[in-house]
Scaffold this active site. Sequence first.
Site: not given
Length: 509
Positions: A239-240, A244, A261, A295
């Site tokens: 995610g963002s 994270g 990630e 991403c």
Amino acid sequence: MIKQELKELGILATNLGSSTGQNWFATGADITSSSPVDGQVIATVTCSSHNDYKDICVQAKKAYAIWRLVPAPQRGEVIRLFGDKLRSLKPTLGKLVSYEMGKSLQEGMGEVQEMIDICDFAVGLSRQLYGSTIHSERPSHRMYDQYHPLGVVGVISAFNFPVAVWAWNTALALVCGDVVIWKPSEKTPLCAIACQQILADILKQKELPEGISNLIIGEKTVGEWLVNDTNIPLISATGSTAMGKTVAQHVAARLGRSILELGGNNAIIITPDADLKMTTIGAVFGAVGTAGQRCTSTRRLIIHESVYEQVKASLIKAYAQLQIGDPLLPENHVGPLIDQKAVAHYLDALSEIEKQGGKLIVTGGLLTGKGFESGCYVKPAIAEVENHYDIVQQETFAPILYLIKYQGDVMEAIAIQNDVKQGLSSAIMTNNLREAELFLSAQGSDCGIANINIGTSGAEIGGAFGGEKETGGGRESGSDAWKAYMRRQTNTINYSTELPLAQGITFNL
């Protein structure tokens, strides 16, 4: 338009919950799944309550006690069957991914293929969970290390890859002897339900506990239950960067492990020795694929001044040919953003580019009218900027491509590329061997992925996937990423008739 696909995937109701016999616990509030393609509600889905979560954890713990004792090659056989089932359902699941998430049908199919590929990888891995033999300093002793299952693994996935990232984690975790609790994005719950249903059918066929693979559906709070649960030793979260950081803090506070990630701000360096035709293909696909919602999407092009105008003209020409619309139609290159909130972020970014001194050379904007009724379709944009602009330093999850000029040698370009907080994917376009080797050296790209003459998007299953800095430092998928899902144990065996102590210590009794 997706009803037949839902039926083929075993999703039989328009209101989905535990009462329909689906393979997850759901007695909480309802959410709706709407397609960004046409704005239509696909289904209403019942979320998991906290009591549901507790029941799932009990089920998972019981399943782990059984699953960890199954020999790894037999665990691999379950994953082989799962991969085979995915092959037969690839067109159906791929279409659901495309419709619920909004990526092109080709990309939806490609995402299911990634699931199949990681299954193949994991099947081979099931016979290769190797440890090492170590020479002992003591006579008649043998040392080695080995890997054991870790336990219950929590997987939190994002909307942009609603099935593949779960499969990356789950295929490896299950082969390693772990069990999984999955919290998918609340924006793509039907893709998750379909995957859970497919794997649950395989487990039932093999007479294995259904708690080996578990699903919890809901918003942020549901993920917090996983993150703060001391009974879950590993959290894999995609995610963002902001999300994270929160996950990392909470998991670290209980001394758990995390695979993160997170955001990317990926660049392609274009040197005077680049093949400009290849460059255009790689840059355009990287920037507009999945409507810029990967991403690994290409956000920045760092272009030498000697080829800058030529590259810019080529990109403007290519963008003029892009077809935007229903991603299920093969003639369209670009589909919608995930929702209208994402559109608002995109429009805000365009405004900020000009406020901060940038120049839009492909202006972008919201698309309206026939075919765009969902309000989620936007035009890919290109802007001339400086790397230090605040908006360039951020990751905007949308099809905005920044052009940045450099004048000196390749080391100047590398310094510009590295001068962001994120460190996921990177690439250089050059036919100069020295430039390529510098890019891959210790003084080169600081990203987890560094490519020569291909773009920033499109990682292969066989390599470990992940990045550095604010991308989180985690690794998933291939290479030795499997070790994150296991606990390492060092063993020493004394086969002598004496007990020599380490470091020459004597202790006579």
